[in-house]
Design a protein around this motif. Structure first.
Motif, mmCIF file in Angstrom:
data_model
loop_
_atom_site.group_PDB
_atom_site.id
_atom_site.type_symbol
_atom_site.label_atom_id
_atom_site.label_comp_id
_atom_site.label_asym_id
_atom_site.label_seq_id
_atom_site.Cartn_x
_atom_site.Cartn_y
_atom_site.Cartn_z
ATOM 1 N N GLY A 185 8.947 7.965 -0.051
ATOM 2 C CA GLY A 185 7.517 7.754 -0.010
ATOM 3 C C GLY A 185 6.917 6.880 -1.083
ATOM 4 O O GLY A 185 5.695 6.857 -1.244
ATOM 5 N N ARG A 186 7.733 6.129 -1.809
ATOM 6 C CA ARG A 186 7.188 5.214 -2.812
ATOM 7 C C ARG A 186 8.151 4.059 -3.004
ATOM 8 O O ARG A 186 9.324 4.139 -2.636
ATOM 9 N N ALA A 243 4.531 2.282 2.121
ATOM 10 C CA ALA A 243 5.742 2.785 1.469
ATOM 11 C C ALA A 243 6.150 4.136 2.039
ATOM 12 O O ALA A 243 7.339 4.416 2.219
ATOM 13 N N ARG A 244 5.162 4.975 2.348
ATOM 14 C CA ARG A 244 5.488 6.300 2.910
ATOM 15 C C ARG A 244 6.142 6.174 4.274
ATOM 16 O O ARG A 244 6.958 7.022 4.651
ATOM 17 N N THR A 272 0.835 -1.198 0.000
ATOM 18 C CA THR A 272 0.000 0.000 0.000
ATOM 19 C C THR A 272 0.872 1.251 0.000
ATOM 20 O O THR A 272 1.981 1.260 0.551
ATOM 21 N N PRO A 273 0.395 2.332 -0.612
ATOM 22 C CA PRO A 273 1.158 3.583 -0.579
ATOM 23 C C PRO A 273 1.463 4.050 0.831
ATOM 24 O O PRO A 273 2.535 4.608 1.092
ATOM 25 N N ARG A 305 10.862 1.881 -9.065
ATOM 26 C CA ARG A 305 10.389 1.570 -10.411
ATOM 27 C C ARG A 305 11.559 0.996 -11.204
ATOM 28 O O ARG A 305 12.723 1.306 -10.926
#
Length: 289
Positions: free
Chosen positions: A219-220, A212-213, A208-209, A223
Motif C-alpha cells: 500500500g505504499r 500505490a494502494r 497518489t497514495p 523508501r
C-alpha cells in the motif's frame, strides 16, 4: 557492542560504491558509514559528490563516471592505497529512458548497456582480485530492479540489461563461492528518488497514495531506507551464507504479478467492470472479438 554490531562485523571494513552520492546511493553510503564502514565512492554528479564528501569526512569521494574503466580503476587504487583492503562492492549506477524498442537505435542501446551492465562487469573485475588477496572473502551487491523480473514496455533494453546483471550475479556467485566472496542483488520497485521523479515527470503512475494502494500490496511506494537496509544486511556477516540471490524490497509487487487491490472490489488481475464501463463504452467492447 550490540547484537547487530557483534554479528554484522561491519566496523572497520571497506566498501566501494559506484553512484553513491545521490538518491539510493547516498542512503546506502550513509547507512554503511553509520555502521563503521570506510567508503570509497564515485559519482558523476559533482554537486552531490561534494555534499557527500562534506558529510562523511574520512570517505574517499571521486567526481567521475563509473562507466569509464579508468575512473573506476582510480577509485579502487585510492581505496587500496589508503586502507589496504576491500570487503564490499555496491554497484548502484544505472539509468534509462522510455521509448518503444522499434523507435530506438544502436547508440541508445549502447548507452543503456554501458549504464546498467558493463560498468558492473568492470567494477567486479577490479574487486575480485582485491577481495581474494585479502583472504577474508567479501560481498558484492548489485542494485537492479523489479523490471529485471517482468516485462517493461518502453524499457526493453534497460530491462534486458538489468536481467543480465541478475544472471551474471548468480553465475559469479557460484564461481566465487570457494573464495568466500558472496554476490547478490537488490531489486526494488518504485522508490521516488530525484532521478526517478524526473523520469516520470507529470505522468507518475504512483504519485497518489490511492494509486500505490492499488498497485503495491503493502500500500505504499518504496523508501530509500527500504533499499539501504537490504544492502547493509548483504554487506554484513548476517548474510554470510547468502549468495547468488536477490532481495526484493518492493512491497510485494513482484509477488502480486499483475494482481491489483481495487477499491471496493478487492484483489483481481483485471480492471473491475465499473471501471471498464467508465473507460471503454459497452458498445465498443461488444464489437471486439
Amino acid at each position: 557492542m550490540g547484537w547487530f554490531e557483534e554479528r554484522g562485523r561491519l566496523d572497520g571494513t571497506v566498501a566501494v560504491i559506484t553512484g553513491g552520492a545521490g538518491g539510493l546511493g547516498s542512503a546506502i553510503a550513509a547507512d554503511l558509514a553509520a555502521n563503521g564502514v570506510r567508503l570509497a565512492v564515485i559519482d558523476i554528479d559533482a554537486e552531490a559528490a561534494d555534499a557527500l564528501r562534506g558529510s562523511l569526512g574520512e570517505a574517499i569521494v571521486h567526481h567521475g563516471d563509473a562507466r569509464d574503466p579508468d575512473a573506476l580503476a582510480a577509485l579502487f587504487t585510492a581505496a587500496g592505497d589508503r586502507w589496504g583492503r576491500l570487503d564490499t562492492l555496491v554497484n548502484v549506477v544505472g539509468g534509462t529512458f522510455k521509448a518503444p524498442f522499434a523507435d530506438t537505435a544502436p547508440k541508445g542501446w549502447d548507452a543503456l548497456l554501458r549504464a546498467n551492465l558493463l560498468h558492473v562487469l568492470h567494477a567486479c573485475s577490479l574487486a575480485i582480485p582485491r577481495m581474494r588477496a585479502g583472504g577474508r572473502g567479501g560481498s558484492i551487491v548489485n542494485l537492479t530492479t523489479i523490471e529485471a523480473h517482468r516485462a517493461a514496455p518502453g524499457y526493453a533494453v534497460y530491462a534486458a540489461a538489468k536481467a543480465a546483471v541478475e544472471h551474471f550475479a548468480r553465475t559469479l556467485a557460484v564461481e566465487l563461492a570457494p573464495d568466500g566472496i558472496r554476490v547478490n542483488n537488490v531489486a526494488p520497485d518504485y522508490v521516488p528518488t530525484p532521478n526517478l521523479t524526473r523520469l516520470a515527470r507529470d505522468n507518475d503512475p504512483l504519485a497518489t497514495p490511492a494509486a500505490a494502494r492499488i498497485a503495491i500490496p503493502m500500500g505504499r511506494v518504496g523508501r530509500v531506507a527500504d533499499v539501504s537496509n537490504c544492502v547493509v544486511f548483504l554487506a554484513s556477516e548476517l548474510s554470510a551464507f547468502v549468495t547468488g540471490t536477490t532481495l526484493h524490497p518492493d512491497g510485494g509487487a513482484s509477488a502480486s504479478a499483475g494482481w491489483f487491490n481495487w477499491p471496493d472490489t478487492g484483489w483481481a488481475n483485471h480492471a473491475p467492470a465499473h471501471l471498464l464501463d467508465h473507460l471503454i463504452p459497452a458498445a465498443t467492447r461488444d464489437d471486439e472479438p
